[in-house]
Design a protein around this motif. Structure first.
Motif, mmCIF file in Angstrom:
data_model
loop_
_atom_site.group_PDB
_atom_site.id
_atom_site.type_symbol
_atom_site.label_atom_id
_atom_site.label_comp_id
_atom_site.label_asym_id
_atom_site.label_seq_id
_atom_site.Cartn_x
_atom_site.Cartn_y
_atom_site.Cartn_z
ATOM 1 N N ILE A 70 85.406 41.104 128.380
ATOM 2 C CA ILE A 70 84.266 40.794 129.241
ATOM 3 C C ILE A 70 83.639 42.057 129.827
ATOM 4 N N ILE A 71 84.471 42.910 130.464
ATOM 5 C CA ILE A 71 83.939 44.115 131.114
ATOM 6 C C ILE A 71 83.325 45.082 130.100
ATOM 7 N N PRO A 72 84.021 45.406 128.976
ATOM 8 C CA PRO A 72 83.368 46.268 127.966
ATOM 9 C C PRO A 72 82.064 45.673 127.453
ATOM 10 N N GLY A 73 82.038 44.345 127.287
ATOM 11 C CA GLY A 73 80.823 43.704 126.792
ATOM 12 C C GLY A 73 79.668 43.853 127.760
ATOM 13 N N ILE A 74 79.930 43.635 129.049
ATOM 14 C CA ILE A 74 78.883 43.752 130.069
ATOM 15 C C ILE A 74 78.370 45.186 130.153
ATOM 16 N N MET A 75 79.289 46.161 130.178
ATOM 17 C CA MET A 75 78.894 47.564 130.295
ATOM 18 C C MET A 75 78.144 48.021 129.052
ATOM 19 N N SER A 76 78.555 47.542 127.898
ATOM 20 C CA SER A 76 77.865 47.892 126.662
ATOM 21 C C SER A 76 76.446 47.340 126.666
#
Length: 232
Positions: free
Chosen positions: A12-18
């Protein structure tokens, strides 16, 4: 492995930041390109071809340039920004799949890991840009250049993307910068396979941008641990 071992929450976090990086690039284009386009059309375009069509072509070329720069830098820049999160995902993957133990925490090691990660990331980014530019210049060779150039560019991308993803595991195993470089070169096919998978996911609009960093990290962790275990 992600579904089987329930690792999907860590995406979730990598996806949002990406996704935020993509939005940032678009915002930069929306804010600055009208100004740049006006300057170019006013000062660099001959009077006899100025007009609405020329302005549209200039705008399109600026957006294509932004897309190219974003594509070249996205993987390395995002992997640098996401390194703390992806490094943790790599550690969780090892613990869940291999029942590995977490490394002992110390501020000394944390500082060394940050410096080491920056050295490798910046080294990879610089080499990626230089080698990609050199490969692109091959396109000017008649006939074969148009075929060889894109192939070399893709192979360079595969290697350095895979290297960046695999290094999260190598860093945790206390590999030095030199040892990580040697590992990547000695296992070039494995590293490029990880990078190829990462890029294939990345080219999927929206979904790929959100999931590629996490999927790539899990795949790289499993690939590198398999080789490290076989060596031991």
């Amino acid at each position: 492995a992600i579904l089987e071992h329930r690792l999907w929450p860590y995406m979730i976090i990598p996806g949002i930041m990406s996704f935020c990086y993509i939005i940032l690039l678009i915002a930069v284009g929306r804010i600055y390109f009208p100004v740049f386009s006006g300057i170019i059309n006013e000062n660099l375009i001959p009077n006899f071809i100025k007009g609405e069509a020329t302005a549209i072509i200039t705008a399109v070329l600026l957006w294509l340039f932004l897309f190219f720069v974003g594509y070249i830098t996205y993987k390395q820049v995002v992997l640098i920004i996401l390194s703390p999160v992806l490094s943790y995902l790599s550690e969780v993957t090892e613990k869940v799949v291999y029942n590995g133990e977490s490394p002992d925490f110390s501020f000394k090691n944390l500082f060394k890991d940050i410096v080491r990660g920056l050295i490798i990331s910046l080294r990879n980014l610089l080499r990626l840009i230089v080698l990609s530019a050199m490969a692109w210049m091959i396109v000017f060779i008649p006939i074969i250049g148009a075929v060889i150039s894109p192939i070399l560019i893709f192979l360079i991308q595969f290697f350095y993307d895979g290297f960046s993803l695999i290094d999260y595991t190598l860093e945790r195993k206390r590999y030095s910068v030199r040892e990580s470089i040697r590992f990547a070169k000695d296992n070039r096919a494995r590293v490029m396979g990880v990078g190829m998978g990462f890029m294939l996911i990345l080219i999927i609009p929206l979904i790929g941008w959100l999931t590629a960093p996490a999927y790539g990290t899990v795949a790289a962790t499993l690939a590198s641990l398999e080789k490290i275990d076989s060596n031991q």
